[in-house]
Design a protein around this motif. Structure first.
Motif, PDB file in Angstrom:
ATOM      1  N   UNK A  93       0.858  -1.170   0.000  1.00 49.18           N
ATOM      2  CA  UNK A  93       0.000   0.000   0.000  1.00 49.18           C
ATOM      3  C   UNK A  93       0.909   1.240   0.000  1.00 49.18           C
ATOM      4  N   UNK A  94       0.611   2.177  -0.873  1.00 49.28           N
ATOM      5  CA  UNK A  94       1.419   3.397  -0.897  1.00 49.28           C
ATOM      6  C   UNK A  94       2.560   3.350  -1.895  1.00 49.28           C
ATOM      7  N   UNK A  95       2.487   2.430  -2.834  1.00 45.52           N
ATOM      8  CA  UNK A  95       3.544   2.352  -3.846  1.00 45.52           C
ATOM      9  C   UNK A  95       3.290   3.392  -4.938  1.00 45.52           C
ATOM     10  N   UNK A  96       4.310   4.174  -5.214  1.00 43.73           N
ATOM     11  CA  UNK A  96       4.210   5.166  -6.285  1.00 43.73           C
ATOM     12  C   UNK A  96       4.935   4.601  -7.499  1.00 43.73           C
ATOM     13  N   UNK A  97       4.285   4.673  -8.658  1.00 45.63           N
ATOM     14  CA  UNK A  97       4.895   4.161  -9.886  1.00 45.63           C
ATOM     15  C   UNK A  97       5.380   5.346 -10.708  1.00 45.63           C
ATOM     16  N   UNK A  98       6.654   5.317 -11.081  1.00 51.08           N
ATOM     17  CA  UNK A  98       7.227   6.411 -11.875  1.00 51.08           C
ATOM     18  C   UNK A  98       7.820   5.836 -13.152  1.00 51.08           C
ATOM     19  N   UNK A  99       7.915   6.693 -14.181  1.00 50.30           N
ATOM     20  CA  UNK A  99       8.674   6.246 -15.350  1.00 50.30           C
ATOM     21  C   UNK A  99      10.135   6.559 -15.090  1.00 50.30           C
ATOM     22  N   UNK A 106       1.419   6.522 -11.461  1.00 49.16           N
ATOM     23  CA  UNK A 106       0.298   6.111 -10.630  1.00 49.16           C
ATOM     24  C   UNK A 106       0.728   6.140  -9.176  1.00 49.16           C
ATOM     25  N   UNK A 107      -0.261   6.343  -8.335  1.00 46.03           N
ATOM     26  CA  UNK A 107      -0.027   6.403  -6.905  1.00 46.03           C
ATOM     27  C   UNK A 107      -1.005   5.392  -6.315  1.00 46.03           C
ATOM     28  N   UNK A 108      -0.480   4.261  -5.892  1.00 42.83           N
ATOM     29  CA  UNK A 108      -1.364   3.147  -5.547  1.00 42.83           C
ATOM     30  C   UNK A 108      -1.647   3.115  -4.053  1.00 42.83           C
ATOM     31  N   UNK A 109      -2.817   3.590  -3.690  1.00 44.56           N
ATOM     32  CA  UNK A 109      -3.213   3.623  -2.290  1.00 44.56           C
ATOM     33  C   UNK A 109      -4.526   2.883  -2.128  1.00 44.56           C
ATOM     34  N   UNK A 110      -4.571   1.975  -1.181  1.00 48.32           N
ATOM     35  CA  UNK A 110      -5.808   1.247  -0.889  1.00 48.32           C
ATOM     36  C   UNK A 110      -5.759  -0.178  -1.406  1.00 48.32           C
ATOM     37  N   UNK A 111      -6.172  -1.083  -0.557  1.00 50.42           N
ATOM     38  CA  UNK A 111      -6.191  -2.504  -0.889  1.00 50.42           C
ATOM     39  C   UNK A 111      -6.862  -2.724  -2.246  1.00 50.42           C
ATOM     40  N   UNK A 151      10.552   0.282 -18.533  1.00 49.65           N
ATOM     41  CA  UNK A 151      11.259   0.355 -17.261  1.00 49.65           C
ATOM     42  C   UNK A 151      10.476   1.292 -16.361  1.00 49.65           C
ATOM     43  N   UNK A 152      10.155   0.811 -15.191  1.00 50.56           N
ATOM     44  CA  UNK A 152       9.454   1.672 -14.244  1.00 50.56           C
ATOM     45  C   UNK A 152      10.198   1.666 -12.919  1.00 50.56           C
ATOM     46  N   UNK A 153       9.872   2.649 -12.110  1.00 51.96           N
ATOM     47  CA  UNK A 153      10.466   2.725 -10.781  1.00 51.96           C
ATOM     48  C   UNK A 153       9.321   2.639  -9.782  1.00 51.96           C
TER      49      UNK A 153
END
Ligand SMILES: Nc1nc2c(ncn2[C@@H]2O[C@H](COP(=O)(O)OP(=O)(O)OP(=O)(O)O)[C@@H](O)[C@H]2O)c(=O)[nH]1
Ligand SMILES: [Mg+2]
Length: 479
Positions: A93-99, A106-111, A151-153
């Motif tokens: 929870x709380x993973x931020x996806x960057x190029x 994307x900002x992944x918050x919430x089950x 490639x993503x971070x």
């Protein structure tokens, strides 16, 4: 050197689409039945999904290359290829996806929040699906498209109700270990904690999460120590707890100065002004610590802090602290607009799906055609097959590419590139090439220009042509 695992580079590759199949139905006494080549299956997507049971990105650090499965090729007898399987990657929870340029995708918050990091390639159509009244028995099929590779971070910004902040060795990990069931590493050297630990605290009817963030030192907001990495985790917590060491052996430190320094770092990092804060004076099991705590308490209270004297080791003052936190968390939750439980993040499409552009590229001396459709059609084309190339020309023509090339000033023989600079297919433009599938393979064979042949010769030629066609079908292997 210890490696951080709350920031990883990940190389994802979606599955390729399966190729379509060119096949001709065969029955006894009916050597050339209809086309019956099936479609290729779709490549699997790479999908990121939040799973709150996961707290680190460690897995991806160890194996950063992830690929979904390919679609299967179509087969004769109208059999479609199987779709590739999606690859589901669970993230905290709380993973931020960057190029790779640092743009947030994307900002992944919430089950359950989902993000498609790589889109599977479409399967190619088989010749059965490509047949039409005009093209009764296509001798070609479309290629499957390559899956999206990128490639993503991934960056973890811990989501918790409460964050414990303080100097290294102040006892943050010790505190979370006695407030919750978390079992972090505890030791008497600084920077014991390198990644946040999450704990779940139950106080009465309130359940909240608490994050033990790695230690902060002066200059953290400028990246000193492992500063920024740590502060990032504080960002999403709604309550901050200053854990102050009342028994430090370092002569140049005292709890109030520590507090000022940490506050200064938080201020410089920015954006945390609105978080309620409380102060925990830890290690009061040590007599000197107890004395110091009593001495500085009024000063801290004058500044408006709620102050708790605790000992993580001797388990003193913990109940009051955890109930007080439950109260503040409750207020913070009530003040915050309730977010939807699950968000699906959809990436905006970069290119207008319907359109295309034609621009003369001075540097490359080609007319460059860009657009989602033309570029996809090129990828789907088997350039070893004239009929397939003709079909491509047909499609481009119908979209209006030829018209626009003409308007842009293109002449026969000019270079035309379809796609981006790195990724283009280049043609010598021949307007007739665009004139339709029927023309292809027949170019230079205009019967009106041929000398008249005797009837027997014509029959022999026709038979030879038919046999050639039959052989082509028999030997046809589009890939
Ligand atoms: N006497 C006493 N020692 C404590 C107390 N709490 C923590 N300690 C000791 O202080 C040292 C550091 O504790 P940690 O919990 O690892 O400190 P931390 O704040 O998590 O440190 P970092 O992870 O390095 O930032 C350990 O040796 C603990 O045993 C306490 O209440 N009383
Ligand atoms: Mg620690």
């Amino acid at each position: 050197m210890t490696t951080f695992v709350d920031r990883v580079e990940l190389h994802v590759a979606a599955g390729n689409g399966g190729h379509g199949c060119a096949s001709v139905h065969r029955e006894k006494f009916k050597p050339l039945g209809g086309p019956d080549g099936g479609n290729g299956g779709r490549g699997g997507d790479v999908i990121l999904v939040v799973d709150q049971a996961i707290t680190t990105l460690l897995d991806y650090h160890h194996s950063p290359h992830r690929k979904a499965t390919n679609g299967q090729p179509g087969a004769g007898d109208n059999r479609s290829g199987k779709d590739g399987q999606d690859l589901v990657l669970t993230v905290p929870d709380g993973t931020v996806v960057l190029d790779k340029d640092g743009n947030v995708l994307a900002d992944l918050v919430g089950q359950g929040t989902t993000f498609v990091a790589g889109q599977g390639g479409r399967g190619g159509l088989g010749n059965a699906a490509l047949s039409s009244a005009r093209r009764k028995a296509p001798g070609f099929a479309l290629l499957g498209e390559p899956g999206e590779a990128r490639d993503i971070v991934l960056e973890l910004k811990t989501v918790a109700d409460v964050a414990l902040v303080g100097y290294p060795s102040a006892g943050k990990s010790s505190l979370i270990s006695v407030l919750s069931a978390a079992k972090p590493k505890i030791a008497d050297y600084p920077f014991t904690t390198l990644v946040p630990n999450l704990g779940v605290v139950t106080a009465g009817s309130t359940v909240y999460t608490i994050a033990d963030v790695p230690g902060l030192i002066p200059g953290a907001s400028q990246g000193r120590g492992l500063g920024l990495e740590f502060l990032r985790h504080v960002e999403r917590c709604s309550v901050l707890v200053h854990v102050l060491d009342t028994a430090t052996l370092e002569s140049d430190r005292d709890p109030v100065t520590d507090l000022d320094i940490i506050e200064e770092e938080l201020r410089q990092y920015g954006g945390l002004e609105d978080r309620p804060r409380i102060v925990v004076l830890n290690k009061v099991d040590i007599p000197d610590g107890q004395d110091l705590a009593e001495m500085i308490r009024p000063d801290l209270e004058d500044r408006g802090y709620q102050v708790f004297e605790v000992s993580a080791v001797a388990r003193m003052g913990l109940k009051e602290l955890s109930f007080a936190l439950a109260g503040i968390v409750g207020e913070a939750r009530a003040a915050k607009p309730q977010e939807e439980a699950t968000r699906i993040v959809i990436r905006p499409k970069a290119v207008d799906d319907a359109g295309f552009t034609v621009v003369y590229d001075e540097a490359e001396e080609v007319y460059r055609v860009r657009g989602e459709k033309p570029e996809r059609w090129v990828r789907q084309t088997d350039f070893n097959n004239d009929e397939a190339v003709g079909y491509l020309a047909d499609r481009l023509n119908r979209l209006g590419v030829e018209d626009r090339l003409m308007k842009a000033g293109a002449r026969a023989g000019d270079g035309v590139a379809i796609g981006s600079l790195e990724n283009a297919v280049v043609f010598d433009w021949e307007p007739s090439m665009m004139a339709g599938a029927e023309m292809l393979g027949r170019r230079g064979e205009d019967h009106r220009l041929e000398a008249p042949r005797p009837a027997a010769q014509r029959r022999r030629d026709r038979d030879a042509e038919r046999d050639d066609a039959q052989r082509e079908y028999d030997e046809f292997d589009p890939f």
